[in-house]
Enzyme design. Structure first.
Site, PDB file in Angstrom:
ATOM      1  N   LYS A  73       9.980  67.867 141.483  1.00 32.03           N
ATOM      2  CA  LYS A  73       9.347  66.812 140.686  1.00 32.03           C
ATOM      3  C   LYS A  73      10.341  66.223 139.666  1.00 32.03           C
ATOM      4  O   LYS A  73      10.438  65.013 139.527  1.00 32.03           O
ATOM      5  CB  LYS A  73       8.098  67.356 139.990  1.00 32.03           C
ATOM      6  N   THR A  74      11.067  67.104 138.986  1.00 27.97           N
ATOM      7  CA  THR A  74      12.054  66.619 138.016  1.00 27.97           C
ATOM      8  C   THR A  74      13.132  65.807 138.732  1.00 27.97           C
ATOM      9  O   THR A  74      13.536  64.731 138.277  1.00 27.97           O
ATOM     10  CB  THR A  74      12.706  67.813 137.279  1.00 27.97           C
ATOM     11  N   ASP A 118       6.931  66.232 131.841  1.00 29.03           N
ATOM     12  CA  ASP A 118       6.652  67.403 132.680  1.00 29.03           C
ATOM     13  C   ASP A 118       5.439  68.141 132.117  1.00 29.03           C
ATOM     14  O   ASP A 118       5.167  68.051 130.914  1.00 29.03           O
ATOM     15  CB  ASP A 118       7.892  68.323 132.642  1.00 29.03           C
ATOM     16  N   THR A 167       1.538  70.773 137.761  1.00 32.34           N
ATOM     17  CA  THR A 167       1.293  71.743 138.824  1.00 32.34           C
ATOM     18  C   THR A 167      -0.215  71.820 139.069  1.00 32.34           C
ATOM     19  O   THR A 167      -0.659  72.449 140.012  1.00 32.34           O
ATOM     20  CB  THR A 167       1.792  73.147 138.413  1.00 32.34           C
ATOM     21  N   ARG A 226      13.953  75.430 145.038  1.00 31.21           N
ATOM     22  CA  ARG A 226      14.560  76.192 143.927  1.00 31.21           C
ATOM     23  C   ARG A 226      14.862  77.618 144.378  1.00 31.21           C
ATOM     24  O   ARG A 226      15.920  78.171 144.061  1.00 31.21           O
ATOM     25  CB  ARG A 226      13.637  76.200 142.708  1.00 31.21           C
TER      26      ARG A 226
END
Ligand SMILES: Nc1ncnc2c1ncn2[C@@H]1O[C@H](COP(=O)(O)OP(=O)(O)OP(=O)(O)O)[C@@H](O)[C@H]1O
Length: 360
Positions: A73-74, A118, A167, A226
């Site tokens: 997302k970032t 975020d 999330t 990640r």
């Protein structure tokens, strides 16, 4: 930071970013939409939104990105800014506790700037209400003074694009959700996509790796880039210390066995939960607290840290009568499923489990 207080800080398969991740991730982020692997639907939709905005010469609608941690997302928010040729400001819900914090950020935005917020679901209520007006009218009311003498001074804002990430899209109040012109739902990555992520990251980290090794790491990465990037770094360490630095499938497998991440991405805790459920309770049903005592963990840790992935993988089910193992769970641990559910073919073997605990 892990979304779960109960998650062990050093867990290799957590989707939350640790300090090392943050240091390395900047170098591994794709910069443009074309370099972004997977998420085909979100990528195509977003590319249309951005292209249309560029053609009109206007800021695009606000964008909401929802999905589990570590899926990009970032990275996508930075790509949005790069594709628009706009600067980006990054902040998060927990950092904005007062409406004034948000007013300070909004009033200092440049025209067309992208504001990445975020964990937008963790913003305070007053800040959230200020954001409604800012998103819709590019205006905020700054309250000056207190009590009956307080006055609202309207402040015009330059047009900007908010990219919110969450999330938990379900936790967003509808008035906030409705103010986003586009919502992208991020999905877990397919193994072939993660294999490409591993390959790309290996090239950037100057690690020599073959396709089978990239597939081996991808298969253990729980659908999350990640985690794939983190496992790659641990495999690189192993290949460098024990071999000549070149990574093949056998070396990747050996390295991840050392770190106790199995072929399907389960770690020691996940396997301990399954192992207890199968060997001690014949596959269940068993209550959460009993299961937690059996693995020597808090019920919260079992429920929040281990279970979501086991459920997602179809290895464990939560039922009103308790936790039960699926046939896949038996197969995964190399055991024979019982003929009748709930009656383990393998008789309870507490001594086996006790022995494993002692070895830990
Ligand atoms: N599609 C992708 N292609 C290549 N690398 C990716 C992709 N998605 C994510 N990554 C890599 O995974 C890492 C984590 O991505 P990112 O920080 O964007 O996730 P996130 O969803 O914002 O996580 P969080 O919600 O925890 O902040 C980054 O290093 C990024 O480079």
């Amino acid at each position: 930071m892990s979304p779960y207080d109960s998650e062990p800080a050093d867990r290799l398969v957590t989707a939350a970013a640790d300090g090392e991740d943050q240091a390395v991730e900047a170098a591994l982020r794709p910069r443009l939409l074309d370099e972004f692997i997977g998420q085909e639907r979100v990528r195509e939709q977003l590319s249309l939104v951005l292209q249309a905005a560029r053609q009109r010469g206007a800021a695009p609608d606000h964008v909401l990105l929802s999905g589990p941690p570590g899926l990009g997302k970032t990275t996508l928010s930075m790509i949005i800014a790069a594709e628009l040729g706009a600067p980006i400001r990054i902040t998060s819900g927990p950092a904005i506790q007062h409406a004034g914090d948000l007013a300070a950020i909004l009033s200092s935005l440049a025209e067309g700037e992208v504001l990445f917020l975020d964990e937008i679901h963790r913003m305070s209520r007053p800040a959230e209400e200020m954001l409604y007006m800012a998103m819709e009218d590019f205006r905020v009311d700054v309250i000056v003074g207190k009590g009956p003498g307080a006055t609202a001074i309207p402040l015009e804002l330059p047009p900007f694009t908010l990219v919110g990430a969450t999330t938990r899209a379900g936790l967003l109040p509808p008035p906030l959700r409705d103010r986003f012109g586009f919502t992208g739902h991020m999905e877990f990555y397919a193994p072939a996509e993660l294999q490409r992520v591993v390959h790309r990251s290996a090239a950037l980290l100057d690690v020599e790796i073959d396709p089978a090794a990239a597939a081996e790491i991808a298969g253990r990465s729980r659908g999350t880039p990640r985690i794939a990037n983190r496992l790659l770094r641990r495999v690189r360490d192993y290949a460098q210390v024990r071999h000549d630095g070149v990574v093949n499938a056998a070396i990747a497998g050996q390295a991840l066995d050392v770190y106790e991440v199995d072929a399907r991405g389960l770690d020691r805790l996940d396997r301990a939960v399954l192992d207890a459920l199968l060997r001690l309770f014949g596959g269940g049903p068993v209550g959460l607290s009993t299961l937690a005592v059996a693995v020597g963990e808090e019920a919260e840790t079992v429920e929040e840290v281990a279970e979501p992935f086991l459920v997602r993988e179809g290895l464990l089910a939560r039922t009103p009568r308790g936790r039960i193992a699926t046939a896949g769970a038996w197969r995964h641990l190399g055991l024979t499923p019982p003929a009748q559910p709930g009656r383990g073919a393998v008789p309870p073997q507490p001594e086996l489990f006790a022995q494993e605990k002692a070895e830990d």
